[in-house]
Design an enzyme around this catalytic site. Structure first.
Site, PDB file in Angstrom:
ATOM      1  CE  LYS A  99      -5.179   4.453  -2.731  1.00  9.19           C
ATOM      2  NZ  LYS A  99      -5.832   5.187  -1.637  1.00  9.19           N
ATOM      3  CD  GLN A 128      -9.241   5.760  -5.181  1.00 11.31           C
ATOM      4  OE1 GLN A 128     -10.141   4.922  -5.043  1.00 11.31           O
ATOM      5  NE2 GLN A 128      -8.496   6.160  -4.162  1.00 11.31           N
ATOM      6  CB  CYS A 175      -4.439  13.595  -1.271  1.00 12.88           C
ATOM      7  SG  CYS A 175      -3.909  13.033   0.335  1.00 12.88           S
ATOM      8  CG  ASP A 201      -2.983   7.762  -9.890  1.00 16.38           C
ATOM      9  OD1 ASP A 201      -3.246   6.623  -9.463  1.00 16.38           O
ATOM     10  OD2 ASP A 201      -2.957   8.780  -9.172  1.00 16.38           O
ATOM     11  CG  HIS A 229      -3.918  11.373  -4.763  1.00 13.92           C
ATOM     12  ND1 HIS A 229      -2.639  11.455  -4.257  1.00 13.92           N
ATOM     13  CD2 HIS A 229      -4.689  10.876  -3.760  1.00 13.92           C
ATOM     14  CE1 HIS A 229      -2.649  11.025  -3.000  1.00 13.92           C
ATOM     15  NE2 HIS A 229      -3.878  10.672  -2.674  1.00 13.92           N
TER      16      HIS A 229
HETATM   17  N1  PLP Z   1      -3.570   8.361  -6.756  1.00 14.52           N
HETATM   18  C1  PLP Z   1      -4.860   8.281  -6.433  1.00 14.52           C
HETATM   19  C2  PLP Z   1      -5.901   8.557  -7.479  1.00 14.52           C
HETATM   20  C3  PLP Z   1      -5.232   7.933  -5.140  1.00 14.52           C
HETATM   21  O1  PLP Z   1      -6.518   7.853  -4.820  1.00 14.52           O
HETATM   22  C4  PLP Z   1      -4.223   7.670  -4.182  1.00 14.52           C
HETATM   23  C5  PLP Z   1      -4.575   7.363  -2.792  1.00 14.52           C
HETATM   24  O2  PLP Z   1      -5.635   7.657  -2.317  1.00 14.52           O
HETATM   25  C6  PLP Z   1      -2.895   7.750  -4.587  1.00 14.52           C
HETATM   26  C7  PLP Z   1      -2.605   8.095  -5.879  1.00 14.52           C
HETATM   27  C8  PLP Z   1      -1.785   7.473  -3.641  1.00 14.52           C
HETATM   28  O3  PLP Z   1      -1.784   6.135  -3.263  1.00 14.52           O
HETATM   29  P1  PLP Z   1      -0.767   5.602  -2.155  1.00 14.52           P
HETATM   30  O4  PLP Z   1      -0.971   6.491  -0.964  1.00 14.52           O
HETATM   31  O5  PLP Z   1      -1.216   4.199  -1.923  1.00 14.52           O
HETATM   32  O6  PLP Z   1       0.591   5.702  -2.705  1.00 14.52           O
END
Ligand code: PLP
Length: 405
Positions: free
Chosen positions: A225, A202, A363, A199, A122
């Site tokens: 999430k 997900q 993203c 990270d 992401h």
């Molecule tokens: N990392 C991953 C794998 C994600 O799917 C997301 C959001 O979709 C994020 C980071 C960013 O999360 P947030 O927008 O809640 O900070």
């Protein structure tokens, strides 16, 4: 017993109609819906306990502070961290990764050092590291992926070396649902001095996470999430490491004493929580984790993997439909395109039928570029989704395909 109807009844939003059709919510990768107990606790916080934390001597402040610190303990237990000081509340995953990138980077990254990220990250696990590399004249290395979007482990081994200071990668890739080989990457990285950030945006809502067993240095995730409010997230970090890192932001709550001559920073975890934290959302996160605990993360994982298998089989039978990110090791998301149609058109027609899916790059522009596309339709599942909803998705796609051809 996993009773799907009982679970669904806990999510008030799911009973509504969209465009005259019962809502089928399949955009859980973007954010999940909230169970009644989370909505109620937020209401209760503002109706009964609201006051700024860590500051007042009065009843309400003490109550808010107690609930906030209890929430930290609930998170600690949920991911099996050693101590509550290792749980830093942030705004979300993005904020957590930026914190780590800035603070770890300030202390440990210098010119010509190397940071490794996966190709399928992401943007929030790419850009903060790029910014750090630019600031420190360090280098960003990328683990390549194969045609299915799986990270190439053998290539990763080649990238890893003496100059590597940090390896940052997603537990689960958001655009495909592929579960990365976390244990293997960690085991390999442990042969070097490099630190590891995962990270978990997900993964946390789909799988049991045990940071001690994983033996990662950082683990980041977002509350929204995993059935909690927006505006709260977590950076888990190993205590010994966090203690050596400088604060990310300065302000109230992160200090022991301030004078114009010298400021002394607070101990962990407050050193990293400058300003008024989103304590209401933190309490909502604890309540969301209570919901997950009482449902059973193993039950959730089992239900969602059955949904995924059903969805992949059903969607694969559609003529011209291509799934991106085919892998045996996946969770809760199907990303696809349909020949001679645009993903936005499919998404819009599905919406007219009451079905919410994600469309676009998710993203993850480098991942889309890797697949040679500009986006996909992504259906992503949560605990409350049903097989019947996947049938509706399937029927909707068939209808959209007919309309667009
Ligand atoms: N990392 C991953 C794998 C994600 O799917 C997301 C959001 O979709 C994020 C980071 C960013 O999360 P947030 O927008 O809640 O900070």
């Amino acid at each position: 017993m996993f009773d799907i109807e009982k679970i669904r009844r806990q999510f008030p939003i799911l009973t509504q109609k969209v465009n005259g059709k019962p809502l089928v919510y399949l955009d859980n990768g973007a954010t999940t819906q909230k169970p009644r107990q989370v909505i109620d606790i937020v209401n209760k916080m503002y109706s009964e306990y609201n006051s700024n934390i860590h500051r007042g001597v009065h009843y309400l402040s003490a109550k808010s502070t107690e609930l906030y610190e209890n929430a930290r303990e609930t998170v600690r237990k949920f991911i099996n961290a050693e101590t509550p000081e290792e749980i830093i509340f942030t705004k979300g995953t993005t904020d957590a990764i930026n914190l780590a990138a800035f603070s770890f980077g300030e202390k440990y990254i210098k010119e010509n050092d190397e940071i490794i990220v996966g190709l399928t990250e992401h943007h929030s696990n790419i850009v903060p590291w790029q910014m750090l590399c630019k600031r420190k004249k360090a280098k960003l290395k990328v683990i390549p992926a194969d045609e299915n979007g799986e990270l190439k482990f053998e290539e990763f081994k080649k990238l890893l070396g003496k100059k590597t200071k940090l390896v940052a990668f997603a537990h689960v890739a958001n655009s495909t649902g592929i579960i990365n080989p976390v244990e293997k990457i960690i085991e390999e990285t442990r042969k070097t001095e490099a630190k590891i950030l995962i990270d978990g945006a997900q993964a946390i809502q789909h799988k049991k996470i045990d940071v001690k067993t994983l033996d990662c240095d950082f683990y980041a995730f977002s509350g929204h999430k995993i059935y909690a409010e927006t505006g709260i997230g977590v950076l888990y970090g190993k205590k010994e490491l966090l203690e050596t890192m400088p604060p990310y932001q300065g302000g109230g709550d992160m200090i022991k004493s301030v004078s114009f001559e010298k400021t002394e920073y607070a101990d962990l975890p407050l050193k990293f929580e400058a300003g008024t934290s989103n304590y209401v959302a933190a309490v909502s996160l604890a309540e969301a984790l209570n919901f997950v605990n009482s449902t059973g993360i193993e039950n959730i994982e089992k239900h969602e993997s059955e949904l995924l298998a059903y969805a992949e089989e059903k969607l694969s039978s559609i003529n011209g439909l291509k799934i991106f990110g085919k892998s045996r090791n996946k969770t809760s998301a199907v990303s696809f395109n349909i020949k001679n149609t645009h993903f936005y058109d499919i998404g819009m027609i599905l919406d007219k039928l009451g079905t919410a899916v994600r469309t676009g790059t998710h993203c993850a522009e480098p991942t889309m570029k890797h697949f040679g596309i500009t986006g996909t339709v992504r259906a992503s599942f949560a605990v409350y989704n049903t097989f019947d909803e996947i049938d509706k998705l399937y029927e909707g796609i068939i209808k959209a395909q007919k309309m667009l051809s």
